[in-house]
Each structure stands twice: as structure tokens, then as C-alpha cells.
Design a protein around this motif. Structure first.
Motif, PDB file in Angstrom:
ATOM      1  N   UNK A 196     -14.587  23.713  30.147  1.00 34.29           N
ATOM      2  CA  UNK A 196     -14.441  22.716  31.202  1.00 34.29           C
ATOM      3  C   UNK A 196     -13.261  23.023  32.122  1.00 34.29           C
ATOM      4  N   UNK A 197     -12.145  23.466  31.564  1.00 33.50           N
ATOM      5  CA  UNK A 197     -10.995  23.762  32.423  1.00 33.50           C
ATOM      6  C   UNK A 197     -11.290  24.923  33.366  1.00 33.50           C
ATOM      7  N   UNK A 198     -11.943  25.951  32.861  1.00 38.07           N
ATOM      8  CA  UNK A 198     -12.242  27.094  33.736  1.00 38.07           C
ATOM      9  C   UNK A 198     -13.403  26.793  34.666  1.00 38.07           C
ATOM     10  N   UNK A 199     -14.443  26.144  34.162  1.00 40.63           N
ATOM     11  CA  UNK A 199     -15.582  25.813  35.021  1.00 40.63           C
ATOM     12  C   UNK A 199     -15.164  24.918  36.191  1.00 40.63           C
ATOM     13  N   UNK A 200     -14.228  24.022  35.941  1.00 40.47           N
ATOM     14  CA  UNK A 200     -13.795  23.087  36.981  1.00 40.47           C
ATOM     15  C   UNK A 200     -12.627  23.607  37.801  1.00 40.47           C
ATOM     16  N   UNK A 209      -3.968  20.537  33.143  1.00 38.48           N
ATOM     17  CA  UNK A 209      -4.599  20.431  31.829  1.00 38.48           C
ATOM     18  C   UNK A 209      -4.315  21.692  31.006  1.00 38.48           C
ATOM     19  N   UNK A 210      -4.486  22.839  31.626  1.00 39.44           N
ATOM     20  CA  UNK A 210      -4.277  24.114  30.926  1.00 39.44           C
ATOM     21  C   UNK A 210      -2.842  24.251  30.420  1.00 39.44           C
ATOM     22  N   UNK A 219      -7.570  33.420  34.165  1.00 37.03           N
ATOM     23  CA  UNK A 219      -8.570  33.701  33.129  1.00 37.03           C
ATOM     24  C   UNK A 219      -9.970  33.602  33.730  1.00 37.03           C
ATOM     25  N   UNK A 220     -10.935  34.143  33.022  1.00 30.18           N
ATOM     26  CA  UNK A 220     -12.338  34.105  33.438  1.00 30.18           C
ATOM     27  C   UNK A 220     -13.078  33.003  32.694  1.00 30.18           C
TER      28      UNK A 220
END
Length: 971
Positions: free
Chosen positions: A807-811, A822-823, A837-838
Motif C-alpha cells: 500500500x505504501x509503494x502503490x500509493x 508512513x514509511x 524502492x520499487x
């Protein structure tokens, strides 16, 4: 709880996080911007090796004002594309740029001189150009900070500017390719001309607004001997000022015409009894009505054939007028033309080929241009001083008066026509009319010498795999080489390219890249040696531009310096028109994509993205320019967005007070809310924004933030040693992993197709409905109350960790600031960033369609149970669902499914009984869920003081007041 019952709160594994409920984005976002700059996020991404480049080429905004909401929409969509492709494994580079030349900046500098009472033409041209350069530089710095504040990533330290010396060199070099290939020519034809700005305009520089125009019905007397002599051919026009330039009248060969006679007249009418008029039959009644002649005041005498018309010649209505000096005494040409219709007007069209493209082309093809071209209208839209009756009259005012640009030319022409008896009727009409998008003043068609790129002439030797001419190459690119999003963009651009005329390259201004060419004195434009085509001369010019910029063209010794010893400067004229700024931006593929280290070897971008108006703007000019120099479009994808309207769907304007300024939204809500608005809207259509819409966006953001906060709170207790493999997880967790696998595909496909609305909607529904309102709600009990060694709890934590990373990367491409926050809450290292990051790879074996089908049935029944309990809660029968132990009536197949899961946990009740007994009449049902009935019953037993379930075994264990599960967790 009894006084001696222990307080078990401290034995629960409650969420633990400093992540605040209130975001405080306006204050905190600048801190993340500073952090990204400090750790060099953009540069660190470029250091990742072995990645396929992905290039979104930035259509340059104009450097002359603060950002508006359209800028914010445009740059945010671009940023989402760049970031999402980077996180999908590409080297996604983004070089922001600015359009720096052109009239808007020049206009601003001229205003300064006008305010001081100075004449711009008296200022040294290089000094003037330097002032324009400084003006652009100031706005670039302002806009750069405003774009960065929106969270836009890119090479901000080294953007491209069309006024950089290398850019000016390449623009000139690209122009010279047209010169050398034979596609450049000088011609004289009607072009859209701005009298206010005194320059030619491209189609992309024109916008259409309603305008009230004079409309007149003018009489041209038949001069030819015969029965029709003395009758009048009537024309209709909305541009009375073109009548002094009339050279002909044309008719349609297939139109039915008649001879009409006036039999009676009312007072205040310009017609006389006995007057005879030639009119299209379909339009005659309307014309007479305009002339105030009622039915019965005119009659049709007979047919007039096309053959009969072909033998006539006409007199101009001003012919023989006293004081005219014979200006209009020559007979007017009268012939058929295929562009004449009987849809409106009179069926006859007056021709002033200097002011109309169709008429110009007609007489060009007839070889009669010399006889019909006039030069009555000057650069400022005034009539030449020696034009009888009208000399010095202006078509437009120099400045608008209360929004009205109407000059005195139309009124003067109408007055004179009235005086000589040349009018049959007059009126006014409101219609869509071209205006300059800069000055907002109306434009006119005016014949002037200009420089053109021929789009149907072979380019060089014409040998190219994509076509011989610019048009052929452009159409092949559109049809075969470029993907359009939305697909309708293909037809839009194709239709424009199929019918467009030659490209007008020249502008009569000072701030821009000059047309770096020389013409031979005394030669005609059609002569083969009219243009100097010498590679050595060209090389001197581009070398000077690289070192000094385009100002080198204006230095006193420029002509002799560039021509060198092989040419006598006295034999050559230096061209001082500047290039259309669309040629500047159309050339960016060469000095950005081709020439920069962060460009692309083939000079072709993966994506061009702009508003729908750029089908006739940047997409169009880039296509023409590249097809003229490299043979094909400089892009593989063209993506377009619509325009931004207010909440009611109205166009924004300062006068209406309905504008939304990005800076104000950022100050109130934060940039992430603005970005979220972009992600939630269908940007390919027109979008709406306003205070109420932004409140709704902020509410969506709050719900999403709560989802992330829940995960952070639970994951504070996660250790890598707690990780459980999917095969050992309960079905509920494996169902979540299945949904993750499905979403991984949705997200990747959506981002690849630039469908941010689809991606965000899928993620938002998953986070708020499937996670927060379902999975999290169910698993709170296990996360808080299960013992530390519980596999169920560890499975939930493992899934939460998996969800967190996705969710963190997708958003992250959408909510760049919030997902960073958040990260960093979990991974607070000095160089840590979610943007480094990917998207995580998602194992294919997480997908389990059979399990998903089973849990669709479970959730279907749960909906009925939840709704039934909500009724009891509203009626104050219970306070929480744990006070219930309902009976659920289902069919045998559904019961078999529910018997394999802890359905009471799924429904968050203390007990539940599933039966195949027929549902009683009083059972609760949902119409949309067939075959499920729920009978409410209260849970029996005591309330566990640790997990709050009401169970029969509470109080029968070693620890006071708890259930068996909690007793075991307490040890």
C-alpha cells in the motif's frame, strides 16, 4: 467488573504508534521536500543500474505568471506517470522545461515602455531581448518553487529552457533543416493576424469566443448587357471592413437561383419598388424579411441558370462614387466556386482574397492572384492612409473599451454603402469568432508575406520509410506509430493533420529565435537562388548561437560575419522575422531528448502529455517539426487531459470569482489533498473542483490515513521472526493475499495505462472497505488478545507487513508526502525513503480463485448478519455486536461453507448458530442477498474482562473474569 477483578488492559497487545491522526500537511510537507533534496532522492534513483529508460517529455509551460489549477493538474498527472513507472522497475527520468520566447513576454516588456511613454522600436533590439530574458528567468524561478511544492519530482537543478544558448542553437539548426530540404518557402497568403499584437498567429494561438458582429446584405449591380442588366446580385457578410477589398463574387453551380422583383415597399426600407435581385431560391424569403419586405411585397420572376450567371460581370457598390478616385471602378469577377452553399446568406459569396483562405486558394489555382490581391489593411488593422473614404480607419481599437474592441472601420464602410445605395439590409449577429489567446482581442485574416513550411512538398529527396512529405509522415505516425490515451485523440489529431494548410513559421516580433536565412536581393521567391543554402554559412550561425545565443543574429556585423568571404553582404537580405514559438517547443525533442545525457538515444519520448487543446498545439507542432527533420513523431504515447471547471461545471474566471488557486489549496489542505483530487478524477474528461469537492477529498484522505495508522500501530509489535508462510496461514489471511495478488495486477496495469482514477479507486475501496471495515475489524481481536505465540496473530501481523509494503509503494506516486511519512514511521533511517524502492513482487501462487469464491459467499452472509445487528444497535437493544449470538438460516451448501470457518469471529459476535431450518417470518433479510435469514438472540454467559466476548465459560479459569482463550494467553 467487580472491585477485586484484575485490570487486564496491560496484558493486551494494543496498537502503538506516534503516527498522528491529524496530518498537518501544510506545515510538514516542506520538511519532506527539504529531506528529499538533502538525501538526493532523484539522483540516487538515476544510479540504479540495468533499468529500462522511460521518458516522459515535459511540454513546457510559459514562463510568465503564477501557476493556475490547470498547471497543478498537468504536472501532477505527469509526476504520477514518472513515479509509478520508476517504481515498476524503469529508469523514469523527468526533465522539466519552460517555453521562454514569444509575444506574452515581449508584450509585458513593451507595456513597461508604454507606461514610460517610450517607443519600443527605438530601443536597441539586443537590450530589449535581454530584458525579455530577465523577465522569463524571474518567473522560471518562481514557477519552479511552486511546482516543487506540489511534490513534483524531476531534474529541477538542470531544467531545459528554450532560451538557453544550446536550445537556441538547435532550434536554428532544426529550422535550417527545413531550409536545406526545400520545404521552406516565402509566400503571400491570408493568415490569422492580430492587429493588436501586430503579428501573424498560429491556429494554436487562437481561441474562439462569442462576438457580436455587424452583418450586411450588399448589392452588386449586373453590368453585362442583356435582360439582367440593372438587377443586383446580393451578398451577405459579417465583415463589412472587407468590402473595400472586394475583387469578385462567386456562386454555386448546383444551387437553384431566381430573379426576384420588389412589388411594394414599406417605410424605412432600402429597397425600391421595381428593384430586381438575384438570390438563391432557398434563401430568398429570409433575405427579403431582413430587408423588411413582407410576403406579398416581392415576387419570383423566373429561374436564372448557371449558364446565364457565367456570362455576367458585376459592379462594385462603390464604383463611380464621388471622391473614390476610380478605386473600385473595375468590373468585379463573377464565377462559380465549389465552396458556395445555400445554407445561409444569399447563395452568393463576396470575395476579398486578401482576407479569406478559400477565395485566395480559388484565385491562386486560377493563376489570378496578381489581379485580386489587395494591400488595404496595415499591420495595426487600419486601412492604408490613401484609401478613399476609409484611410486610417481601424478594424479594432488599440485598446478594448469595456471589453469592446470594435473600431471605426465597419461603421465607416456601412455608412458609405448606405450613402451610395449599396445596402439592402443590415443587422448584427452573435457568433463564435477567433481571438488571440494572449491579448483576448479578435483577429482578422490578412494577406501578408510570410515564411511557410510546405507539408505536401517532398522533403529533400523524399526517400524515407515513413513517407515523402511531412503530411504523409505525420499521418503514418498517427496511424501506426503512436498510441493515444484516450483513443479519441487519434481521430482528433488525424483530422487536423489531413486538412491543415502549410505551417506559417514567421512572426513579426523581436523576442525569439530568428529565421536564420538570407534572401538574394532582386530575386523572386520562386527563383531557385532566392534562398541561400550553404552548409558552411549555417555552421557559422549555429556555432555563434551556441556561444552567444540568438542575440548573435542581431549584432551589427552579423550579416558579414555569417556570410563570410564567399558572399557579398550587399547582395543578400538578412531575415529578421522570428520563428513561431510552436517551432521552439516543437523542436524540444532535439535539444532535450536527443542531446542531453538524461535524454533518450533515438530522440523519441515514451509519453507526451498535455491538455486536449494541444492536439492543435504542442502535439501538433512537435509532430510537424519532427516529421520534417527526423521523419516520424517524437513520441510513442500521447495522453491528454481535459479542462478544470468549478463545482457547477462553469469555466473558471477571475471575474466570476470561481477560480481555485493551487497555492491556496496547499496552504489550507496540503499538496497531497490536491494530488488526491487529481487521482480521484477522470482527468481525461473535464474535471470539477471547488470547496465542497475538496472537503470530500479531504474526507477520503482521512479514511485512508486511518487505515495506514491502524497498520502502523499493529506492526509496532511485528518482528521478522514472527513471519508465517502463506501455506500455514488461516483462510482469512490467504484470502487477503489473494486480493493482494489481484490488486498487484490492477495497479501495474492501471499505472501502465495512465489510469490513476482506476488505480486509486481500487486501492481506496480495498483499504477502506475490505481492510478497515472487514479484515482489520475481524482481526483486532486476535491482534490485541491472542497470546504472543498465536499463529493466528502472527499470520495477521505477517499479512499486515505485506500490506504495508504494497500500500505504501502503490500509493506513493499519488500521496507522495503521506506515504513518505508512513514509511519513515517504520523505517526512519537517515537515507530511507519510500520513493527509493520499487513495487514489491507478488508471488503468483498467492492467487486462489476457489478460495476467493468461497469467501465471497462468507462475506455475502456476513452482510446480512451485520445489517441485522445494526438494527438492534440502533434500537438500543445492544451496544456492541459482541452482545449478540444470532441464528443464521441458510441452505445446506452455504452451511457447509460456514461450518469450515469461525463464523462468529467473522461476524464479530460472541456466538453464532448456523442452521438449515427454514427462516421464520420474523427473520431479518436483505432483498439483494437471497436465501439468508437472521434471527437475533443475545449472547449467553458473562463478559470476558479482557476480550469483552460474552461466553458461558467466563469465570471458570485460573484467571478471574476471563474466557478460556484469554486465560491461556495470560499463561
Amino acid at each position: 467488573m467487580c472491585a477485586d477483578t484484575p485490570d487486564y488492559k496491560d496484558t493486551l497487545t494494543l496498537p502503538k504508534t506516534d503516527f498522528p491522526m491529524r496530518a498537518g500537511l501544510p506545515k510538514r510537507e516542506p520538511e519532506w521536500l527539504d529531506r528529499w533534496e538533502k538525501i538526493g532522492v532523484y539522483d540516487r534513483l538515476r544510479e540504479k543500474e540495468g533499468r529500462t529508460p522511460f521518458i516522459l517529455h515535459d511540454g513546457p509551460p510559459y514562463a510568465n505568471g503564477h501557476l493556475h489549477i490547470g498547471h497543478a493538474l498537468n504536472k501532477t498527472i505527469k509526476d504520477m506517470i514518472v513515479r509509478s513507472h520508476q517504481m515498476m522497475g524503469h529508469d523514469s527520468r523527468y526533465v522539466p522545461g519552460w517555453d521562454c520566447h514569444g509575444l506574452p513576454i515581449e508584450w509585458k516588456i513593451e507595456e513597461k515602455y508604454r507606461e514610460k511613454g517610450q517607443d519600443k522600436d527605438q530601443v536597441d533590439v539586443i537590450d530589449f531581448r535581454q530584458e525579455c530574458r530577465r523577465f522569463a528567468e524571474g518567473w522560471i524561478d518562481i514557477q519552479r518553487d511552486e511546482f516543487k511544492r506540489l511534490g513534483i519530482t524531476g531534474n529541477w537543478a538542470d531544467p531545459y529552457l528554450t532560451m538557453d544558448f544550446h536550445a537556441e542553437r538547435v532550434i536554428a539548426e532544426e529550422f535550417m533543416k527545413f531550409l536545406m530540404s526545400g520545404t521552406l518557402y516565402q509566400g503571400s497568403k491570408p493568415v490569422m493576424w492580430s492587429p493588436v499584437e501586430q503579428t501573424a498567429l498560429a491556429e494554436a494561438e487562437v481561441e474562439y469566443h462569442d462576438k457580436e458582429s455587424f452583418t450586411i446584405w450588399v448589392k452588386f449591380a449586373v453590368a453585362t448587357d442583356g435582360e439582367l442588366q440593372g438587377a443586383h446580385v446580393v451578398i451577405w457578410t459579417t465583415t463589412p471592413w472587407t468590402i473595400p477589398s472586394n475583387k469578385a463574387v462567386v456562386y454555386g453551380e448546383d444551387i437553384s437561383y431566381g430573379l426576384y422583383e420588389v412589388t411594394d415597399t414599406p417605410e424605412e426600407c432600402w429597397a425600391n419598388t421595381g428593384d430586381r435581385y438575384l438570390l438563391a431560391d432557398k434563401l430568398a424569403a429570409d433575405v427579403f424579411a431582413r430587408a423588411r419586405l413582407d410576403d406579398g411585397m416581392w415576387r419570383r420572376v423566373r429561374d436564372v441558370t448557371s449558364d446565364e450567371l457565367s456570362g455576367l460581370s458585376l459592379k462594385h457598390p462603390l464604383a463611380g462614387a464621388e471622391g473614390s478616385g476610380g478605386e473600385w471602378d473595375d468590373l468585379r469577377d463573377f464565377r462559380a466556386a465549389d465552396f458556395v452553399t445555400d445554407e445561409e446568406g444569399t447563395g452568393f459569396v463576396h470575395c476579398a482574397p486578401s482576407h479569406g483562405m478559400e477565395e485566395f486558394e480559388l484565385y491562386r489555382d486560377l493563376g489570378m492572384l496578381e489581379q485580386v490581391i489587395t494591400y488595404n489593411v496595415m499591420d495595426d488593422g487600419s486601412f492604408r492612409e490613401d484609401l478613399p473614404f476609409f484611410g486610417g480607419k481601424r478594424i479594432l481599437r488599440e485598446k478594448a473599451k469595456k471589453g469592446d474592441w470594435e473600431g471605426d472601420a465597419n461603421a465607416a464602410v456601412i455608412s458609405k454603402l448606405t450613402e451610395v445605395g449599396g445596402l439592402l439590409a443590415r443587422g448584427k449577429i452573435k457568433h463564435s469568432y477567433p481571438h488571440s489567446w494572449r491579448s483576448k482581442a479578435p483577429v482578422i485574416y490578412r494577406n501578408t508575406p510570410q515564411w511557410f513550411a510546405a507539408i505536401d512538398r517532398p522533403v529533400g529527396d523524399g526517400q524515407d520509410e515513413h513517407g515523402r512529405t511531412i503530411r504523409e509522415r505525420a499521418l503514418k505516425s498517427i496511424n501506426e506509430l503512436v498510441k493515444f490515451t484516450p483513443a479519441s485523440g487519434q481521430n482528433r489529431l488525424r483530422s487536423m493533420m489531413e486538412t491543415r494548410p502549410d505551417w506559417v513559421l514567421s512572426r513579426q516580433r523581436a523576442w525569439g529565435v530568428p529565421l536564420t536565412c538570407f534572401t538574394k536581393k532582386g530575386a523572386l521567391p520562386t527563383d531557385p537562388d532566392f534562398l541561400l543554402r550553404d552548409p558552411v554559412v549555417n555552421a557559422r550561425i549555429v556555432e555563434a548561437f551556441e556561444a552567444e545565443g540568438a542575440d548573435a543574429w542581431y549584432k551589427p556585423d552579423a550579416k558579414a560575419r555569417f556570410l563570410g568571404k564567399n558572399y557579398d553582404p550587399e547582395d543578400w537580405e538578412q531575415v529578421f522575422d522570428i520563428l513561431d514559438v510552436w517551432f521552439d517547443s516543437g523542436s524540444t525533442h532535439a535539444f532535450v531528448l536527443r542531446d542531453r545525457a538524461d535524454g533518450t538515444p533515438d530522440g523519441i519520448a515514451d509519453v507526451y502529455l498535455e491538455g486536449t487543446d494541444q492536439h492543435r498545439g504542442w502535439f501538433h507542432s512537435s509532430l510537424l517539426q519532427a516529421c520534417g527533420t527526423k521523419g516520424r513523431a517524437p513520441y510513442r504515447n500521447v495522453v491528454t487531459h481535459g479542462f478544470t471547471l468549478d463545482e457547477k461545471g462553469n469555466k473558471m474566471s477571475k471575474s466570476l470569482g470561481n477560480t481555485i488557486v493551487p497555492e491556496e489549496v496547499v496552504k489550507q489542505y496540503g499538496a497531497d489533498i490536491l494530488r488526491l483530487w487529481v487521482a480521484q478524477t477522470d482527468y481525461m474528461a473535464d474535471q470539477r473542483i471547488g470547496p465542497e469537492i475538496l472537503k470530500g477529498v479531504a474526507d477520503s484522505y482521512r479514511r485512508l490515513r486511518n487505515t495506514m495508522r491502524f497498520m502502523l500501530g499493529a506492526l509496532a509489535h511485528f518482528d521478522e521472526s514472527d513471519r508465517i508462510q502463506p501455506a500455514q496461514m488461516p483462510e482469512l489471511e490467504r484470502w487477503v493475499l489473494h486480493r493482494v495478488a489481484e490488486l498487484d495486477q490492477v495497479v501495474r496495469d492501471g499505472y501502465a495505462r495512465f489510469d490513476f482514477q482506476g488505480v486509486f479507486q481500487a486501492l481506496f475501496n480495498f483499504a477502506t472497505v475490505e481492510l478497515s471495515a472487514f479484515y482489520f475489524d475481524i482481526r483486532k481481536d486476535a491482534l490485541y488478545c491472542d497470546g504472543a505465540d498465536s499463529d493466528r496473530r502472527k499470520s495477521a501481523l505477517t499479512v499486515l507487513d505485506i500490506l504495508f509494503h504494497r500500500l505504501t509503494t502503490w500509493l506513493a506516486p499519488v500521496l507522495v508526502f503521506t506515504m513518505e511519512e508512513v514509511w519513515l514511521e517504520r523505517f526512519p533511517g537517515e537515507g530511507s525513503s519510500v520513493h527509493l524502492v520499487d513495487f514489491p513482487d507478488t508471488p503468483a501462487d498467492w492467487s486462489d480463485t476457489d478460495l476467493a469464491a468461497k469467501w465471497a459467499d462468507v462475506r455475502r452472509v456476513r452482510r446480512v448478519v451485520t445489517a441485522a445487528l445494526e438494527v438492534q444497535r440502533r434500537e438500543k437493544v445492544i451496544g456492541a455486536s459482541l452482545e449478540a449470538a444470532p441464528v443464521v438460516h441458510v441452505d445446506a451448501g452455504t452451511k457447509a461453507i460456514l461450518d469450515t470457518v469461525n463464523f462468529d469471529d467473522i461476524c464479530i459476535t460472541s456466538g453464532i448458530r448456523v442452521t438449515t431450518d427454514p427462516s421464520p417470518a420474523e427473520a431479518f433479510r436483505l432483498p439483494e442477498v437471497e436465501g439468508v435469514g437472521v434471527v437475533f438472540e443475545k449472547a449467553e454467559g458473562e463478559k470476558c474482562q479482557r476480550c469483552w466476548k460474552i461466553l458461558p465459560d467466563v469465570g471458570r479459569h485460573a484467571h478471574d473474569g476471563v474466557c478460556g482463550r484469554c486465560d491461556a494467553a495470560l499463561g
